[in-house]
Design an enzyme around this catalytic site. Structure first.
Site, PDB file in Angstrom:
ATOM      1  N   HIS A  80      67.311 -58.538  29.477  1.00 45.39           N
ATOM      2  CA  HIS A  80      65.992 -59.127  30.054  1.00 45.39           C
ATOM      3  C   HIS A  80      65.769 -58.154  31.398  1.00 45.39           C
ATOM      4  O   HIS A  80      66.649 -57.920  32.136  1.00 45.39           O
ATOM      5  CB  HIS A  80      65.927 -60.572  30.373  1.00 45.39           C
ATOM      6  CG  HIS A  80      65.907 -61.305  29.217  1.00 45.39           C
ATOM      7  ND1 HIS A  80      65.954 -62.933  29.252  1.00 45.39           N
ATOM      8  CD2 HIS A  80      65.043 -60.983  28.108  1.00 45.39           C
ATOM      9  CE1 HIS A  80      65.577 -63.214  27.858  1.00 45.39           C
ATOM     10  NE2 HIS A  80      64.764 -62.287  27.285  1.00 45.39           N
ATOM     11  N   ASP A 131      65.037 -58.630  34.384  1.00 45.09           N
ATOM     12  CA  ASP A 131      65.571 -58.771  35.724  1.00 45.09           C
ATOM     13  C   ASP A 131      67.020 -58.695  35.870  1.00 45.09           C
ATOM     14  O   ASP A 131      67.273 -58.920  37.035  1.00 45.09           O
ATOM     15  CB  ASP A 131      64.862 -60.200  35.912  1.00 45.09           C
ATOM     16  CG  ASP A 131      65.316 -61.379  34.996  1.00 45.09           C
ATOM     17  OD1 ASP A 131      65.612 -61.174  33.866  1.00 45.09           O
ATOM     18  OD2 ASP A 131      65.696 -62.509  35.471  1.00 45.09           O
ATOM     19  N   HIS A 132      67.516 -58.272  34.723  1.00 44.02           N
ATOM     20  CA  HIS A 132      69.008 -58.072  34.799  1.00 44.02           C
ATOM     21  C   HIS A 132      69.278 -56.549  34.497  1.00 44.02           C
ATOM     22  O   HIS A 132      70.531 -56.227  34.414  1.00 44.02           O
ATOM     23  CB  HIS A 132      69.640 -58.954  33.949  1.00 44.02           C
ATOM     24  CG  HIS A 132      69.644 -60.335  34.030  1.00 44.02           C
ATOM     25  ND1 HIS A 132      70.675 -61.172  34.739  1.00 44.02           N
ATOM     26  CD2 HIS A 132      68.624 -61.210  34.098  1.00 44.02           C
ATOM     27  CE1 HIS A 132      70.186 -62.320  35.069  1.00 44.02           C
ATOM     28  NE2 HIS A 132      69.069 -62.680  34.451  1.00 44.02           N
ATOM     29  N   HIS A 163      71.843 -68.448  25.600  1.00 41.72           N
ATOM     30  CA  HIS A 163      70.633 -68.098  26.224  1.00 41.72           C
ATOM     31  C   HIS A 163      69.696 -67.748  24.884  1.00 41.72           C
ATOM     32  O   HIS A 163      70.034 -67.883  23.675  1.00 41.72           O
ATOM     33  CB  HIS A 163      70.728 -67.003  27.078  1.00 41.72           C
ATOM     34  CG  HIS A 163      69.275 -66.727  27.882  1.00 41.72           C
ATOM     35  ND1 HIS A 163      68.479 -67.562  28.286  1.00 41.72           N
ATOM     36  CD2 HIS A 163      68.826 -65.472  28.175  1.00 41.72           C
ATOM     37  CE1 HIS A 163      67.451 -66.900  29.037  1.00 41.72           C
ATOM     38  NE2 HIS A 163      67.768 -65.959  29.023  1.00 41.72           N
ATOM     39  N   HIS A 218      70.112 -67.224  41.061  1.00 47.55           N
ATOM     40  CA  HIS A 218      69.010 -66.917  39.831  1.00 47.55           C
ATOM     41  C   HIS A 218      68.141 -68.164  40.057  1.00 47.55           C
ATOM     42  O   HIS A 218      67.601 -68.776  38.801  1.00 47.55           O
ATOM     43  CB  HIS A 218      69.709 -66.935  38.489  1.00 47.55           C
ATOM     44  CG  HIS A 218      68.924 -66.149  37.407  1.00 47.55           C
ATOM     45  ND1 HIS A 218      68.121 -66.971  36.644  1.00 47.55           N
ATOM     46  CD2 HIS A 218      68.682 -64.977  37.040  1.00 47.55           C
ATOM     47  CE1 HIS A 218      67.556 -66.178  35.703  1.00 47.55           C
ATOM     48  NE2 HIS A 218      67.879 -64.743  36.053  1.00 47.55           N
TER      49      HIS A 218
END
Length: 303
Positions: free
Chosen positions: A63, A65-66, A138, A265
């Site tokens: 993703h 944001d990582h 996830h 997070h």
């Protein structure tokens, strides 16, 4: 001794007061980075640490944001005249995704080695630091990581003298080497006691609670875990998007018997996570509602 810095504590998008989640660990001249969201290299500079010694980059999942901060970080490493190879670890398709991101950083003065994770649990050792990857729950393939530094048993000087082991071999035996000589073979087990407690850090974001996380975090000196939501009423939302609440993370920390937990997070909607600290500590007293660039140094226990 291991230095740890949680570079950012945000999830989904960076905010003026909260950078995206990324962890930096320094040990014996080597640096490990876990996740590299947008702006990670800015957080590193704000901390006063250097990007140049980064030898290993681990990705939990793909993703944005990582991983979206990777192209800029690679360009900065190239401008720092780094030539040593970098190892990247992450789920399947890691090489394909990184190479796609490198369209804006096509020429680098260092090679990249890729390790793509396929099993539920895998382990690799770098410079004496063991990195254990474990699959979590996830909505896409995602891994948590434990970093472990083992510690050998205490050297028994009396036994070494009784066995007439030359002094020049003692340091090699302490390091775990076996020494072969004309007089015979000397092995570490001849002079070392039982292994002593080492240092363990576990990092997990973007998952529902699960037993595999608890098992891998068990006994950690530091457990860094996502807490997307602090509001108790958002547990249903956490389940829907496969994230965790503060209280679910605290429950795992308690079960795993970790020394300390840092939450990270946070959802962009969670403006003041500290408001929920008291409630979380009712479940696990050694909880820290972490802020950007929280840092600690972990040392071996005495003895």
């Amino acid at each position: 001794m291991i230095d740890v810095c949680l570079l950012g504590t945000g999830g989904m998008m960076p905010l003026p007061y909260r950078a995206l989640t990324s962890l930096m660990v320094r040990y014996n001249g080597m640096t490990v980075l876990i996740d590299c969201g947008e702006g990670t290299q800015v957080s590193i500079k704000q901390q006063g640490w250097s990007v140049k010694p980064i030898d290993v980059i681990c990705f939990t999942h793909f993703h944005a944001d990582h991983i979206s901060g990777l192209p800029g970080l690679l360009l900065t490493l190239g401008n720092a005249e780094r030539t040593e190879p970098i190892t990247m670890i992450g789920p399947k398709r890691l090489e394909k995704i990184v190479n796609a991101l490198r369209m804006i950083a096509p020429e680098l003065p260092f090679p990249i080695r890729f390790i793509e994770l396929e099993k539920e649990e895998e382990s690799y050792v770098f410079n004496g630091l063991r990195i254990n990857a474990f699959k979590v729950n996830h909505n896409i393939a995602c891994y948590g990581y434990s970093l472990e530094l083992d510690r050998a048993g205490k050297f028994d000087v009396t036994k070494a003298k009784e066995l007439e082991i030359p002094l020049s071999f003692w340091s090699r035996l302490q390091k775990g080497e076996t020494v072969e000589t004309e007089a015979g073979v000397f092995s570490p087990d001849m002079v070392l006691g039982e292994p002593r407690k080492g240092i363990k850090i576990t990092y997990c974001t973007d998952s529902r609670p699960m037993e595999r996380i608890v098992n891998n975090a068990r006994g950690s000196d530091l457990f860094i875990c996502e807490g997307m939501y602090g509001e108790p009423e958002k547990e249903a939302k956490a389940k829907e998007y496969k994230h965790m609440t503060f209280y679910e993370a605290a429950g795992m920390a308690k079960e795993a018997q970790v020394k300390e937990m840092w939450l990270t997070h946070y959802s962009p909607s969670l403006v003041r996570p500290q408001e929920y600290e008291e409630k979380v500590r009712e479940i696990f007293p050694h909880t820290i509602i972490a802020k950007d660039r929280r840092t600690t140094t972990l040392l071996f226990e005495e003895g």
